[in-house]
Write a protein that holds these residues in place. Sequence first.
Motif, PDB file in Angstrom:
ATOM      1  N   PRO A  77       9.746  11.645   1.584  1.00  0.00           N
ATOM      2  CA  PRO A  77       8.400  11.083   1.435  1.00  0.00           C
ATOM      3  C   PRO A  77       7.678  11.668   0.231  1.00  0.00           C
ATOM      4  O   PRO A  77       7.911  12.815  -0.157  1.00  0.00           O
ATOM      5  CB  PRO A  77       7.714  11.475   2.742  1.00  0.00           C
ATOM      6  CG  PRO A  77       8.448  12.699   3.205  1.00  0.00           C
ATOM      7  CD  PRO A  77       9.866  12.505   2.775  1.00  0.00           C
ATOM      8  N   GLY A  78       6.807  10.871  -0.354  1.00  0.00           N
ATOM      9  CA  GLY A  78       6.042  11.311  -1.517  1.00  0.00           C
ATOM     10  C   GLY A  78       4.897  10.362  -1.791  1.00  0.00           C
ATOM     11  O   GLY A  78       4.643   9.418  -1.022  1.00  0.00           O
ATOM     12  N   PRO A  79       4.183  10.570  -2.894  1.00  0.00           N
ATOM     13  CA  PRO A  79       3.007   9.742  -3.203  1.00  0.00           C
ATOM     14  C   PRO A  79       3.322   8.250  -3.323  1.00  0.00           C
ATOM     15  O   PRO A  79       2.455   7.417  -3.064  1.00  0.00           O
ATOM     16  CB  PRO A  79       2.517  10.309  -4.536  1.00  0.00           C
ATOM     17  CG  PRO A  79       3.051  11.699  -4.583  1.00  0.00           C
ATOM     18  CD  PRO A  79       4.359  11.658  -3.881  1.00  0.00           C
ATOM     19  N   ARG A  80       4.551   7.899  -3.730  1.00  0.00           N
ATOM     20  CA  ARG A  80       4.897   6.495  -3.902  1.00  0.00           C
ATOM     21  C   ARG A  80       5.561   5.889  -2.662  1.00  0.00           C
ATOM     22  O   ARG A  80       6.083   4.768  -2.716  1.00  0.00           O
ATOM     23  CB  ARG A  80       5.816   6.323  -5.111  1.00  0.00           C
ATOM     24  CG  ARG A  80       5.175   6.728  -6.440  1.00  0.00           C
ATOM     25  CD  ARG A  80       6.064   6.354  -7.620  1.00  0.00           C
ATOM     26  NE  ARG A  80       6.291   4.912  -7.680  1.00  0.00           N
ATOM     27  CZ  ARG A  80       5.451   4.047  -8.231  1.00  0.00           C
ATOM     28  NH1 ARG A  80       4.318   4.472  -8.771  1.00  0.00           N
ATOM     29  NH2 ARG A  80       5.731   2.756  -8.253  1.00  0.00           N
ATOM     30  N   VAL A  92      -6.581  -1.177  -3.745  1.00  0.00           N
ATOM     31  CA  VAL A  92      -5.720  -2.338  -3.552  1.00  0.00           C
ATOM     32  C   VAL A  92      -5.398  -2.891  -4.934  1.00  0.00           C
ATOM     33  O   VAL A  92      -6.234  -3.544  -5.560  1.00  0.00           O
ATOM     34  CB  VAL A  92      -6.398  -3.412  -2.681  1.00  0.00           C
ATOM     35  CG1 VAL A  92      -5.442  -4.574  -2.435  1.00  0.00           C
ATOM     36  CG2 VAL A  92      -6.868  -2.806  -1.362  1.00  0.00           C
ATOM     37  N   GLY A  93      -4.211  -2.601  -5.416  1.00  0.00           N
ATOM     38  CA  GLY A  93      -3.854  -2.990  -6.774  1.00  0.00           C
ATOM     39  C   GLY A  93      -2.490  -3.624  -6.894  1.00  0.00           C
ATOM     40  O   GLY A  93      -1.959  -3.741  -7.998  1.00  0.00           O
ATOM     41  N   ALA A 129       0.830  -1.205   0.000  1.00  0.00           N
ATOM     42  CA  ALA A 129       0.000   0.000   0.000  1.00  0.00           C
ATOM     43  C   ALA A 129       0.871   1.265   0.000  1.00  0.00           C
ATOM     44  O   ALA A 129       1.748   1.432   0.851  1.00  0.00           O
ATOM     45  CB  ALA A 129      -0.927   0.003   1.212  1.00  0.00           C
ATOM     46  N   LEU A 130       0.635   2.139  -0.967  1.00  0.00           N
ATOM     47  CA  LEU A 130       1.359   3.408  -1.080  1.00  0.00           C
ATOM     48  C   LEU A 130       0.465   4.557  -0.635  1.00  0.00           C
ATOM     49  O   LEU A 130      -0.761   4.430  -0.573  1.00  0.00           O
ATOM     50  CB  LEU A 130       1.791   3.634  -2.531  1.00  0.00           C
ATOM     51  CG  LEU A 130       2.582   2.516  -3.213  1.00  0.00           C
ATOM     52  CD1 LEU A 130       2.912   2.921  -4.644  1.00  0.00           C
ATOM     53  CD2 LEU A 130       3.847   2.190  -2.438  1.00  0.00           C
ATOM     54  N   ARG A 131       1.084   5.689  -0.371  1.00  0.00           N
ATOM     55  CA  ARG A 131       0.300   6.869   0.019  1.00  0.00           C
ATOM     56  C   ARG A 131      -0.721   7.244  -1.053  1.00  0.00           C
ATOM     57  O   ARG A 131      -1.845   7.614  -0.747  1.00  0.00           O
ATOM     58  CB  ARG A 131       1.230   8.052   0.283  1.00  0.00           C
ATOM     59  CG  ARG A 131       2.064   7.916   1.535  1.00  0.00           C
ATOM     60  CD  ARG A 131       2.803   9.202   1.828  1.00  0.00           C
ATOM     61  NE  ARG A 131       3.566   9.133   3.058  1.00  0.00           N
ATOM     62  CZ  ARG A 131       4.133  10.176   3.647  1.00  0.00           C
ATOM     63  NH1 ARG A 131       4.037  11.388   3.078  1.00  0.00           N
ATOM     64  NH2 ARG A 131       4.809  10.037   4.767  1.00  0.00           N
TER      65      ARG A 131
END
Length: 392
Positions: free
Chosen positions: A290-293, A242-243, A228-230
């Motif tokens: 930190p970032g979206p990924r 959930v991918g 799970a990513l941000r």
Amino acid sequence: MAAVELRVEPDGRIWCRPYLGTDRVTGRPIRPYRSWPAGTPLEAARREADEWAAGFAPAAASGAGKRLGSMLVRWATDPARGYSGNTVATYLSAIRCYIEPTLGDIPYDELGAHEVRAAYRELLTDRPGRPAISGRTLTKAHALLRAAYRDWAGQIGRDPMLDVPPPAVEPAEPFALDECDQGGLSAALRSAMGPDGTDRGTVERRTTAFAAYLALNQALRCGEACAALRRDVRAATGDLHVGATVVERPRLMRRPYPKRGSVGNVAMAPEVLAEVRRHEAWQDLWLRSPGPRTPLVTYGAGGALVRPSDLSRRFKALVRELGLPAETVFHTLRHTHATWLLMHGCDMRTVQERLRHRDVATTLRIYGSVMPGRDARAAAAFSSSLTDPKDL
């Protein structure tokens, strides 16, 4: 393939033992043996020897003997199969532990159904120094043999596995925490997610607690929690996408699809979303970039992926610390989520969507036994039929 060299003994017996390479599994030379009785015409023996050795050629060319164990290893590890690293590892373990000791030396094109059934009986029977395995464990070896012989049937002209029934498997009852344990776990997880320190111990404990909290509320598998990513947390739609899942074989990686392709969007309660945002703000204190990924579950300042086995081990330590039932594992959180929904009146279709099962039949098969009310209604209807004359 070159003609097989024949040798004639003084007593007239003819034999051959051609060298066909090295078995990649055992490391031993592939040197099958064949003989003919005295009086056999040499030319007839030569024709038979060439035909016999030709049957070994396809196996020898791929570094396998005609031994079943060797052929299965080559078959399971063939990149053309497209098996995941976890599946290959499971099959290799089944070959090493169950097939090699019982069937491994039999030529793959000579295996009989009776030999497979005998091997199953041996593996399912307690022996001195070797306890019996369960039917569920044996199903891995059975699935491998079935798949391999479906491929080989065209070469050998038969499929012995068609006459071998699958091992009997007792249906597994999903283990879920009861209301008392679930309440205690929820309170303990919130408490563990409270400290804002950034020392190593706090980071490990708080991250493990958050991973369990997220899995419990969103019905995630361990690999899915690690993946799970941000950016997967979508505030606009109020859900978690959930991918992906994290796998460890053949190497640690974030695979872009979860188990059995169960991609889905799982609605997230406002309080869970708030807890996720609080977790991200805390991560910002110690992550380098930190970032979206950025993974929601990570233990290092570089934001590296966490191994599911590592997260599972850390969660197990937390379980012992909290005094929860010994059989509690990370997947228990997913079972607890599903069981709680069913016990509180959610329909099976909704539960299927949250668990991202491919069809509702899968959900019903696993969780049908925990659906409340059906047995009680049946008991009431039967009792009423005995006491109410109009129902007689």
